[in-house]
Design a protein around this motif. Structure first.
Motif, mmCIF file in Angstrom:
data_model
loop_
_atom_site.group_PDB
_atom_site.id
_atom_site.type_symbol
_atom_site.label_atom_id
_atom_site.label_comp_id
_atom_site.label_asym_id
_atom_site.label_seq_id
_atom_site.Cartn_x
_atom_site.Cartn_y
_atom_site.Cartn_z
ATOM 1 N N LYS A 177 -13.220 15.913 10.282
ATOM 2 C CA LYS A 177 -13.042 16.104 8.842
ATOM 3 C C LYS A 177 -13.130 14.797 8.074
ATOM 4 O O LYS A 177 -13.226 14.803 6.843
ATOM 5 N N ARG A 178 -13.087 13.694 8.783
ATOM 6 C CA ARG A 178 -13.254 12.372 8.181
ATOM 7 C C ARG A 178 -13.998 11.491 9.171
ATOM 8 O O ARG A 178 -13.888 11.697 10.381
ATOM 9 N N PRO A 179 -14.727 10.494 8.698
ATOM 10 C CA PRO A 179 -15.272 9.507 9.632
ATOM 11 C C PRO A 179 -14.123 8.769 10.320
ATOM 12 O O PRO A 179 -13.028 8.648 9.778
ATOM 13 N N LEU A 309 -9.751 10.957 -2.356
ATOM 14 C CA LEU A 309 -10.110 9.781 -1.565
ATOM 15 C C LEU A 309 -11.197 10.085 -0.552
ATOM 16 O O LEU A 309 -11.950 9.191 -0.154
ATOM 17 N N ASP A 310 -11.288 11.351 -0.114
ATOM 18 C CA ASP A 310 -12.292 11.702 0.887
ATOM 19 C C ASP A 310 -13.710 11.470 0.379
ATOM 20 O O ASP A 310 -14.639 11.307 1.166
ATOM 21 N N LYS A 311 -13.886 11.482 -0.934
ATOM 22 C CA LYS A 311 -15.219 11.273 -1.507
ATOM 23 C C LYS A 311 -15.592 9.793 -1.536
ATOM 24 O O LYS A 311 -16.761 9.461 -1.733
ATOM 25 N N HIS A 312 -14.614 8.932 -1.371
ATOM 26 C CA HIS A 312 -14.844 7.483 -1.399
ATOM 27 C C HIS A 312 -14.128 6.884 -0.189
ATOM 28 O O HIS A 312 -12.936 6.541 -0.278
ATOM 29 N N LEU A 315 -12.172 3.660 -0.550
ATOM 30 C CA LEU A 315 -10.933 3.789 -1.304
ATOM 31 C C LEU A 315 -9.861 4.437 -0.435
ATOM 32 O O LEU A 315 -8.678 4.066 -0.508
ATOM 33 N N GLN A 316 -10.257 5.387 0.408
ATOM 34 C CA GLN A 316 -9.336 5.999 1.360
ATOM 35 C C GLN A 316 -8.762 4.962 2.309
ATOM 36 O O GLN A 316 -7.567 4.963 2.606
ATOM 37 N N HIS A 317 -9.619 4.041 2.758
ATOM 38 C CA HIS A 317 -9.157 2.994 3.663
ATOM 39 C C HIS A 317 -8.188 2.041 2.960
ATOM 40 O O HIS A 317 -7.196 1.596 3.557
ATOM 41 N N ILE A 318 -8.455 1.729 1.698
ATOM 42 C CA ILE A 318 -7.605 0.801 0.951
ATOM 43 C C ILE A 318 -6.262 1.429 0.596
ATOM 44 O O ILE A 318 -5.202 0.810 0.742
ATOM 45 N N MET A 319 -6.296 2.695 0.161
ATOM 46 C CA MET A 319 -5.102 3.337 -0.382
ATOM 47 C C MET A 319 -4.263 4.071 0.660
ATOM 48 O O MET A 319 -3.080 4.320 0.437
ATOM 49 N N SER A 320 -4.877 4.422 1.807
ATOM 50 C CA SER A 320 -4.165 5.253 2.767
ATOM 51 C C SER A 320 -4.195 4.695 4.185
ATOM 52 O O SER A 320 -3.158 4.334 4.745
ATOM 53 N N ASN A 405 -16.033 -4.928 10.136
ATOM 54 C CA ASN A 405 -16.727 -3.964 10.992
ATOM 55 C C ASN A 405 -16.888 -2.591 10.348
ATOM 56 O O ASN A 405 -17.432 -1.680 10.978
ATOM 57 N N CYS A 406 -16.400 -2.430 9.123
ATOM 58 C CA CYS A 406 -16.466 -1.133 8.443
ATOM 59 C C CYS A 406 -17.586 -1.152 7.409
ATOM 60 O O CYS A 406 -17.525 -1.908 6.439
ATOM 61 N N PRO A 407 -18.620 -0.333 7.565
ATOM 62 C CA PRO A 407 -19.732 -0.370 6.606
ATOM 63 C C PRO A 407 -19.310 0.035 5.196
ATOM 64 O O PRO A 407 -19.858 -0.465 4.219
ATOM 65 N N HIS A 408 -18.322 0.936 5.083
ATOM 66 C CA HIS A 408 -17.880 1.399 3.767
ATOM 67 C C HIS A 408 -17.134 0.296 3.028
ATOM 68 O O HIS A 408 -17.436 0.001 1.865
ATOM 69 N N CYS A 409 -16.176 -0.331 3.702
ATOM 70 C CA CYS A 409 -15.379 -1.374 3.051
ATOM 71 C C CYS A 409 -16.177 -2.651 2.844
ATOM 72 O O CYS A 409 -15.978 -3.367 1.860
ATOM 73 N N LYS A 410 -17.077 -2.936 3.781
ATOM 74 C CA LYS A 410 -17.901 -4.137 3.640
ATOM 75 C C LYS A 410 -18.824 -4.012 2.427
ATOM 76 O O LYS A 410 -19.007 -4.965 1.659
#
Length: 461
Positions: A177-179, A309-312, A315-320, A405-410
């Motif tokens: 349900k999430r990466p 947050l699931d759409k971003h 942001l999910q990584h930063i906030m949760s 190592n995270c493509p989303h946060c990078k």
């Protein structure tokens, strides 16, 4: 096993001595997840640790992920600092030695004579130790053994699926349900796994993120069956209204599941002493859009924000995700050193005081470690085996533990830096424009004054 009858490509994998092939005793040899696929670079080598051994992960021309011991047999340089050669093979950039998919040396640039080159490359001493890999559930798995029987089983397709893969996906047909969220934490495998099997800490350690210290914390945890080499299962019965009983299970060698809806799924990689890699996701039915468990009493607006947050992912990584990891890592980092200053891993029963049934899952994990995990090479024997205590800012070093190592946060970090640069440039332009206007205004004032003086000297008409 007679190696003479094997093809050259296979012979290299079998060439090492038995002791050097095995990362674990036979009873613990298994598939281990080493990285989320999204964290791996396909155009360059990737350095990882597993069970205290430094490994290099790279992708060949066919798109297959390969795993070697991370050292060149020539002068022991790390192959993870090398490159993917134009031929699609792995090249050490210290002296240019090149290795194919099986770990055979194919090129030693310094040897000009063809026969001498062939002899040197075909030597077992020129080979790199290779480990079996497989991709499953968006993770890369490595088998912790490169011995002849293991490679024979791999060639025959007999190593099977990873036992620590999500059974909800394998048997129920559920989906991620999430990466996967991945982060390296400064904690030994036994300590972080102790934490992951402990639901009792959530309300306090993660207050304001995924729990509340003002909620009803009472719970009963009971062991469901014996603790075996395959793992154990516990039943958690919260006293709080609105939270039904759920199971927390450990499946060796690395999987913990909190069987709520959806299932919190955690895979822990024993990387090296004092460090582990955690990978987290939620798994649920394909016909459900729920990506997190229901939290009773959560304000609707907060629930809406969490779902958004699931759409971003960044942001999910930063906030949760990252705040959850930060919530208890510092406690465990300090407690781990106290545990090993006073004894070894078996001394927990004397050092810990756990009178509540809420600690049953922790006890089950420690018993598993005592009976089946005591030979893990990453298990400290004393505080001397642990790295120095890290200062607070290094314990919470999100960039090196996760972001790089995270493509989303990078990507989010890069966009933020570009935005800051653009704002700085616009500010500089605006400041420059203001300065020019000020200079122009300053130069006009004397001229205006001169004209006024001249006008005052004119005779009246």
């Amino acid at each position: 096993m007679n190696l003479k009858g094997l093809p050259t490509a296979t012979r290299c994998q079998y060439s090492c001595t038995p002791d050097s092939n095995v990362l674990l005793p036979r009873r613990q040899q298994s598939w281990y997840p080493v990285a989320a696929l999204t964290s791996l670079k396909s155009d360059a080598p990737n350095a990882v640790y597993l069970l205290g051994t430094r490994l290099v992960i790279w992708q060949d021309k066919q798109g297959t992920w390969r795993c070697f011991e991370d050292l060149c047999p020539h002068r022991l340089a790390p192959l993870s600092e090398g490159r993917i050669h134009e031929s699609g093979q792995l090249q050490c950039t210290y002296h240019g030695w090149t290795f194919n998919e099986q770990g055979n040396c194919t090129s030693i640039p310094q040897i000009a004579d063809t026969k001498a080159h062939q002899t040197a490359c075909s030597s077992s001493r020129a080979c790199v130790k290779a480990y079996p890999t497989q991709v499953f559930q968006d993770l890369l798995w490595v088998y912790a053994d490169s011995s002849p029987p293991t490679w024979a089983a791999a060639a025959a397709g007999k190593l099977g699926l990873p036992p620590a893969a999500s059974p909800d996906i394998v048997h129920k047909g559920w989906e991620l349900k999430r990466p996967w969220f991945q982060r390296d934490v400064p904690l030994s495998f036994d300590v972080i796994m102790e934490n992951l099997t402990d639901p009792a800490h959530v309300a306090h350690s993660h207050h304001g993120v995924i729990g509340s210290r003002h909620s009803d914390h009472r719970m009963d945890i009971s062991l469901q069956g014996p603790v075996t080499i395959a793992g154990f299962k516990t039943l958690v019965t919260p006293a709080a209204a609105g939270i039904p009983p759920y199971e927390v299970t450990f499946t060796a060698p690395s999987l913990v599941r909190w069987e709520r809806s959806p299932t919190l799924t955690l895979n822990m990689v024993p990387t090296r002493k004092g460090w582990s890699r955690i990978m987290v996701t939620f798994v649920g039915p394909k016909d459900s859009d729920r990506s997190r468990p229901h939290i009773p009493g959560l304000p609707p607006l907060v629930g809406f924000m969490l779902d958004s947050l699931d759409k971003h992912i960044w942001l999910q990584h930063i906030m949760s995700s990252n705040p959850v990891i930060d919530g208890d890592t510092l406690f465990m980092h300090a407690a781990e050193r106290t545990l090993y200053e006073r004894g070894d891993h078996t001394s927990w029963s004397k050092q810990y005081y756990m009178p509540a049934t809420a600690d049953v899952a922790v006890m089950a994990w420690r018993r598993w470690m005592d009976k089946f995990g005591d030979t893990l090479p990453v298990l400290p024997q004393s505080a001397a085996d642990l790295p120095p205590t890290l200062p607070r800012e290094q314990v919470f070093d999100r960039y090196n533990q996760h972001t790089k190592n995270c493509p989303h946060c990078k990507a989010a970090l890069r966009n933020t830096e570009l935005a800051i640069g653009a704002v700085a440039l616009l500010a500089a332009i605006a400041a420059g424009s203001f300065l020019v206007a000020a200079i122009n205004a300053a130069s006009v004032l004397p001229a205006a004054g001169a004209l006024g003086s001249a006008a005052a000297d004119l005779p009246p008409t």
